[in-house]
Design a protein around this motif. Structure first.
Motif, mmCIF file in Angstrom:
data_model
loop_
_atom_site.group_PDB
_atom_site.id
_atom_site.type_symbol
_atom_site.label_atom_id
_atom_site.label_comp_id
_atom_site.label_asym_id
_atom_site.label_seq_id
_atom_site.Cartn_x
_atom_site.Cartn_y
_atom_site.Cartn_z
ATOM 1 N N TYR A 253 0.653 -1.244 0.598
ATOM 2 C CA TYR A 253 -0.124 0.140 -0.322
ATOM 3 C C TYR A 253 1.098 1.271 0.111
ATOM 4 O O TYR A 253 1.477 1.869 0.553
ATOM 5 N N CYS A 254 0.580 1.893 -0.401
ATOM 6 C CA CYS A 254 1.655 2.784 -1.134
ATOM 7 C C CYS A 254 0.780 4.633 -1.328
ATOM 8 O O CYS A 254 1.532 5.545 -1.708
ATOM 9 N N GLY A 255 0.132 4.459 0.091
ATOM 10 C CA GLY A 255 -1.154 6.164 -1.077
ATOM 11 C C GLY A 255 -2.195 5.826 -1.665
ATOM 12 O O GLY A 255 -2.472 4.979 -2.563
ATOM 13 N N SER A 256 -2.027 7.207 -2.157
ATOM 14 C CA SER A 256 -4.192 7.259 -2.550
ATOM 15 C C SER A 256 -4.087 6.917 -4.291
ATOM 16 O O SER A 256 -5.324 5.535 -4.464
ATOM 17 N N GLU A 257 -3.673 6.467 -5.114
ATOM 18 C CA GLU A 257 -3.519 5.330 -6.164
ATOM 19 C C GLU A 257 -2.961 4.403 -6.301
ATOM 20 O O GLU A 257 -2.582 3.707 -7.750
ATOM 21 N N HIS A 258 -2.981 3.603 -5.041
ATOM 22 C CA HIS A 258 -2.148 2.569 -4.994
ATOM 23 C C HIS A 258 -2.729 1.457 -5.974
ATOM 24 O O HIS A 258 -2.434 0.505 -6.437
ATOM 25 N N SER A 259 -4.023 1.564 -5.759
ATOM 26 C CA SER A 259 -4.414 0.200 -6.910
ATOM 27 C C SER A 259 -4.471 0.690 -7.930
ATOM 28 O O SER A 259 -4.655 -0.387 -8.816
ATOM 29 N N TYR A 260 -4.262 1.347 -8.350
ATOM 30 C CA TYR A 260 -3.688 1.858 -10.086
ATOM 31 C C TYR A 260 -2.206 1.934 -10.382
ATOM 32 O O TYR A 260 -1.963 1.992 -11.314
#
Lengths: 349, 555
Positions: free
Chosen positions: A193-200
Motif C-alpha cells: 500500500y503506497c497511498g492514494s492511487e495504490h490500486s492503479y
C-alpha cells in the motif's frame, strides 16, 4: 487436472478460476507446494471436524451419570497432537525454504533490467536504455534480473502469473529474478500500500518470443542512451574522476575491477562490492569507508536522481582491470546524443 | 449464608445497588467497569462494521465507483484501526476479563480498582482522539502505519490517530498489570496454579504480552511522531533513516498482539467446551502450558511479516522455522478440546455452537497460517487477499467467536437475565455461514493475485468479490441480532438462576447477578472442572431423594 474438471462443468469455472496462470519457471513449484499443503489441510481438517462433530452428536443430551472418560490427559493423545503437526510443519518449512532459495538465487546469466517505483507508476529500464512506463516487455525463456528502487515510499513489484513479489524500498536496491515460460500479457501490480492511487499502480507484463522482442527493441528507439554511456558522462561531469584515479596516491580508491570483489573496510570488516554498496557509497560515502582512505568524499545525496545513480553504478560495473571502458560499452553510438543530458546534470551537480 | 442475613440482602446486587450515572462513571467495581468497556467496544465495533460494509460495497464492482480512492483508503484504514486497537484488543480481556478474573480468583475485586477505572478512562481518551481524527478528515496510512508513507507522505490525521493508539495502549498495559498482580496475589486459599481455570491462564498469558509488548509499539509510534513533526531521520531514508526498521519495531508488538486477541478466546473456549460436555477439560496442563508457550513464541516470530522486504535468506529461514513451531501448541489445544467432548454429555446450547464454530474457523485460520509461514508460498500471497482472509479467520473467526461465545455463556451471570435461546442459535449459525461465505472466497482471490487494499481491480476477480459481499450481508445480520436480543433481555428476559448451565466454576456458585462484594462468605475452592465428583454427588442426592420418597409409601 483443472482442465479435466473444467470440461465437465459449465462455464462458471471460466469466470471462477482457482489458480492463476503458470507463466514462469518457479510458478509450478509454488503451486505444487500450495496444493500439497492444501491436501494435507483438507485431510487433517476433515478428520478433526469429523471427530469433533461425531463426539458432539454421539454424546449429546446424555444424562450426567453416563459421562465417562474422566482422565485428565492421555500421553498418547498429547504426543500425537504435538508430533504430527511438528513433522508436517517442518516438512513444509524445508520444502518451502528450498523454493524460496530458488526464487532468491539469481542465475549468473540473467539479463539485468532496472525498475523505479514512484507514486504511482513503474518505470522500467531495459539494458539498452529503452524505457517503459507501467509496461514491461520481456523475452520468453530468458532469466531476467530486476534491480529496483523507490523514489518515495515503499512499493512492491508483484507479477501473480510468475508467483514472484519483491518490495521496492526508497534509499536502497532490492533485486528479484524470474524467467517467463509463456507468451502473453500478465498483470503487474503494486502489492504494498503506497497511498492514494495504490490500486492503479500497475500495468502489463508482455512476454514476447526472442525474435519479437528483438523487433520490439529495434522499433522503440531509446529516448536516452544506455545507462553505461550516461554513467560515463556523469562520472566526468560530477568530477568523480579527479579522485578515483589509477594512481596509487589517488585520494579515492580506483574503481577499476572493483565490482564483485571483496574489499577491506576501515571498520575492519569487509564487503563484496555490489550494486547496493556502490549506490550507498555515492549517497552516503562514510557509511562503509574503504580502509586506507580519508573520509574526503562529499555526499551526492539529493544531487543525483535515482536514475543517474543507476547510470553511475552501471558504468562503474563495466570498469575492469584489462582494457578501455569503451570496449565494454555496446552502445557507444549514443555518445553524442548523451552528452547533452550529461551537461545539464553537471550544472546541477 | 445465615450468618450474614443481617447485612446481606439477596435482592441487592452490583447492578441495582445504585442506578445514578455518577455511580457508574466513578465505580471501582470490576463488574461495572466491565460494562463500561462493553458499551464502549460495542460502539467502536458498530462503527468499524460500517466501514467494513463500505469496503464490501465498493468491491462489488471492479471499478472504483462508490468511493474515491482517498475515501476508500480512509475507510479500510479506519476499519482496521477501530477493530484492532479499540475492539479486538480490549474485547475479551477488558470485558470478560474484568468481570471474571476476580470472580474466578475468589477475590473481592482486582488488585488495583482505581487503576482499573483509570484504564477505562485512558482507553476512552484514546478512542475519542481517534474519533476526532475520523471526523476531521480521517486517516489513510493503513492500520500498519508503514513508513515513510505515514511519517513523511500522508496528509491525513496521522498524528491524532497515532496519539490515540499510543494512549489506548497504556490502558492495555495497566489492565495487563492489574490482572497479573491479581492472579498472583489475590487467589483465594486453595486456588493453586494447577487449579486455575483455563480462562485465567489465557488471561495471564495475554497480560504478559500486554505488559511486555505494548511499550514497544508506544515507542515506535513516538518515533513516527518525532519524524513527522520534528523531521528526525529515523525511518525515512531521505532523512537518513531506515524504512524497514519501522516494520521490525511495529511487528515486534503487533505480531504478539495477534495473540493478545486470540489467547483470551482460547481461554473462553476451554471453559465452554468443558461446561457443555459436563466433563473435566481434557489435557488441562497441556492447554495451560500451550497458552504460555504461544505467548513466549509469539515474541520471536515477528519478521515473518517481512519476507518480501528483501531480508537475508538466513534470517527469513530462521523466522520461518520459528513460526512453524507455533503450530504445535495450537494443535495441542485443538486436539484436547475435541477430546474433551469424548464420552461427555454434550449440550448444544448457544455458547457451545460458538465454541464448535470457533474450532472450525480457527482450524482454517491456523492451517492457512502454516502456508504463510512457508517461505515459498508467502512470497506469492503476501499482501494479497489470501492474507486478509487468513487473519480474518484467526481474528474474527477466532477472537470474535470466542468473545460472543463467552458473552452468551456469562450473560446470565452479568445481567441476571436469560436471552432467547432460539434467536441466539439462529445468530450463531448465521455468523458461521456468513463468515465463511465472506472470507473463504478471499483465499482464492488472494492466490489468484488480487492485492489487498485495492480500490479497483481487474474484472476477472469480480465473481469471487460478489460472493464475498453477499456473505458479508449474512454476517452483518448475524452480528446485529445479538445487539437486539441482548438489549431486549436486559429489560424483558427471564430471570436467570445462579447456575443456568450446570457449570462448575466459582463464578457459578454466587447469585446472578453477583452482589457488589462478589462473595458473601469466604469462597470454598474446589476443582473448577470436577464434574466427576459433582455427578457422584448428584447421584447420591438422587438416591437419597428416592429413599426419602420410598419411606412414607412403605409406612
Amino acid at each position: 487436472m483443472i482442465e479435466l474438471i473444467k470440461g465437465y462443468l459449465p462455464n462458471i469455472l471460466d469466470n471462477l478460476p482457482l489458480l492463476p496462470e503458470q507463466a514462469s519457471t518457479i510458478a509450478a513449484e509454488v503451486d505444487l507446494l500450495t496444493l500439497a499443503w492444501t491436501a494435507i489441510s483438507f485431510v487433517s481438517g476433515t478428520i478433526v471436524v469429523a471427530v469433533a462433530l461425531y463426539f458432539g452428536i454421539r454424546y449429546r443430551r446424555r444424562y450426567a451419570t453416563q459421562v465417562g472418560g474422566h482422565e485428565t490427559h492421555a500421553p498418547a493423545v498429547e504426543i500425537v497432537s504435538m508430533l504430527i503437526p511438528f513433522v508436517a510443519c517442518m516438512a513444509m518449512f524445508v520444502w518451502g525454504t528450498k523454493v524460496f532459495v530458488d526464487m532468491r538465487r539469481i542465475p549468473p546469466d540473467a539479463v539485468e533490467y532496472f525498475a523505479f517505483g514512484k507514486q504511482w507508476m513503474w518505470k522500467i529500464q531495459h539494458p539498452n536504455g529503452l524505457r517503459e512506463i507501467n509496461d514491461f516487455t520481456i523475452p520468453v525463456d530468458t532469466p531476467i534480473k530486476l534491480t529496483m528502487t523507490s523514489e518515495d515510499v515503499i512499493h512492491s513489484f508483484f507479477i501473480p502469473a510468475f508467483r514472484v513479489k519483491q518490495d521496492v524500498l526508497p534509499g536502497r536496491y532490492t533485486t528479484m529474478w524470474f524467467e517467463a515460460t509463456e507468451l502473453g500479457e500478465f498483470h503487474l501490480f503494486c502489492a504494498e500500500y503506497c497511498g492514494s492511487e495504490h490500486s492503479y499502480m500497475g500495468g502489463t507484463v508482455t512476454v514476447l518470443s526472442q525474435e519479437d522482442y528483438q523487433d520490439f527493441l529495434n522499433q522503440e528507439s531509446p529516448e536516452r542512451g544506455s545507462p553505461v554511456s550516461g554513467g560515463r558522462e556523469l562520472f566526468t561531469s560530477l568530477a568523480c574522476v579527479t579522485c578515483h584515479q589509477e594512481a596509487d596516491n589517488a585520494r579515492g580508491p580506483s574503481l577499476r575491477g572493483v565490482y564483485g570483489r571483496e574489499v577491506q573496510l576501515a571498520s575492519g570488516t569487509s564487503v563484496v562490492v555490489d550494486d547496493a554498496y556502490l549506490r550507498e557509497s555515492i549517497v552516503n560515502p562514510r557509511a562503509k569507508m574503504r580502509s586506507g582512505y580519508m573520509p574526503l568524499m562529499p555526499t551526492f545525496e539529493g544531487q543525483v536522481t535515482e536514475e543517474q545513480l543507476h547510470d553511475l553504478v552501471s558504468y562503474i560495473k563495466t570498469l575492469d582491470n584489462t582494457n578501455d571502458v569503451a570496449a565494454n560499452d555496446d552502445d557507444s553510438s549514443d555518445d553524442s546524443h548523451d552528452s547533452e543530458t550529461a551537461t545539464s546534470v553537471s550544472a546541477g551537480g | 449464608m445465615s450468618a450474614h442475613t443481617d447485612t446481606y440482602d439477596p435482592k441487592v446486587n452490583y447492578l441495582n445497588t445504585d442506578w445514578s450515572i455518577k455511580s457508574w462513571l466513578l465505580t471501582l467495581d470490576h463488574k461495572r467497569i466491565a460494562w463500561l468497556y462493553l458499551v464502549s467496544i460495542s460502539g467502536f465495533f458498530v462503527l468499524g462494521g460500517i466501514f467494513a460494509l463500505l469496503i464490501r460495497l465498493e468491491l462489488l464492482t471492479p471499478q472504483g465507483d462508490l468511493l474515491s480512492p482517498d475515501g476508500y483508503n480512509r475507510v479500510f484504514t479506519q476499519h482496521g484501526v477501530l477493530m484492532i486497537f479499540l475492539f479486538l484488543i480490549p474485547s475479551i480481556p477488558a470485558v470478560l476479563g474484568n468481570f471474571l478474573v476476580p470472580l474466578m480468583c475468589g477475590a473481592i475485586d482486582v488488585a488495583f480498582p482505581r487503576l482499573n477505572l483509570a484504564s477505562w478512562y485512558i482507553y476512552t481518551i484514546g478512542g475519542i482522539l481517534i474519533v476526532i481524527a475520523l471526523i476531521t478528515g480521517g486517516v489513510d496510512t493503513g492500520w500498519t502505519f508503514y513508513t515513510p508513507l505515514s511519517s513523511t507522505y500522508a496528509n491525513s490525521q496521522v498524528m491524532f490517530v497515532a496519539l490515540g493508539v499510543f494512549i489506548a495502549g497504556f490502558s492495555s498495559i495497566l489492565t495487563g498489570l492489574n490482572f497479573l498482580v491479581t492472579i498472583h496475589t489475590m487467589r483465594a486459599p486453595g486456588l493453586t496454579w494447577g487449579r486455575l481455570p483455563l480462562f485465567l491462564w489465557g488471561t495471564y498469558a495475554t497480560s504478559l504480552i500486554n505488559v511486555l509488548g505494548t511499550p514497544v509499539v508506544a515507542i515506535t509510534i513516538g518515533l513516527v511522531g518525532a519524524e513527522r513533526t520534528l523531521g528526525l531521520g529515523i525511518f525515512d531514508p531521505a532523512l537518513g533513516g531506515d524504512p524497514v526498521l519501522f516494520q521490525h519495531l511495529f511487528w515486534f508488538y503487533s505480531h504478539p498482539a495477534v495473540y493478545i486477541m486470540i489467547l483470551p478466546a482460547f481461554g473462553v473456549i476451554s471453559e465452554l467446551i468443558s461446561a457443555f460436555s459436563r466433563k473435566r477439560v481434557f489435557g488441562y496442563s497441556f492447554i495451560a502450558a500451550s497458552s504460555v508457550g504461544i505467548a513466549v513464541l509469539g515474541f520471536i516470530v515477528w519478521a515473518h511479516h517481512l519476507f518480501t522486504t528483501g531480508m537475508s535468506v538466513y534470517a527469513a529461514t530462521v523466522f520461518s522455522a520459528l513460526t512453524m513451531l507455533i503450530a504445535v501448541p495450537t494443535a495441542v489445544k485443538m486436539i484436547n478440546w475435541t477430546t474433551t467432548m469424548y464420552q461427555g454429555a454434550v449440550k448444544w446450547d448457544t455458547p457451545m455452537l460458538y465454541a464448535v464454530g470457533f474450532l472450525g474457523l480457527f482450524l482454517i485460520g491456523g492451517l492457512t497460517g502454516v502456508m504463510l509461514a512457508t517461505l515459498g508460498i508467502d512470497i506469492h500471497v503476501h499482501d494479497t487477499y489470501f492474507v486478509v482472509a487468513h487473519f480474518h479467520y484467526v481474528m474474527v473467526g477466532g477472537a470474535i467467536m470466542g468473545f460472543l461465545g463467552g458473552l452468551h455463556f456469562w450473560w446470565p451471570k452479568m445481567t441476571g437475565r436469560l436471552y432467547p435461546e432460539s434467536f441466539s442459535k439462529v445468530s450463531a449459525v448465521l455468523i458461521f455461514v456468513g463468515f465463511n461465505a465472506t472470507f473463504f472466497p478471499q483465499f482464492i482471490l488472494g492466490y489468484m493475485g488480487m492485492p489487498r487494499r485495492y480500490h479497483a481491480y481487474p474484472e476477472e476477480f469480480q465473481v469471487l468479490n460478489i460472493f464475498s459481499t453477499a456473505g458479508a450481508s449474512i454476517l452483518g445480520v448475524g452480528y446485529l441480532l445479538p445487539l437486539v436480543y441482548f438489549t431486549w433481555s436486559i429489560v424483558a428476559g427471564k430471570k436467570a438462576p445462579e447456575n443456568p448451565w450446570g457449570a462448575m466454576g466459582l463464578e457459578w456458585r454466587i447469585p446472578s447477578p453477583p452482589p457488589t462484594e462478589n462473595f458473601v462468605k469466604e469462597p470454598v475452592i474446589t476443582d473448577a472442572y470436577d464434574y466427576e465428583h459433582e455427578i457422584l454427588k448428584e447421584q447420591i442426592e438422587e438416591i437419597a431423594r428416592d429413599e426419602a420418597a420410598a419411606v412414607p409409601s412403605t409406612a
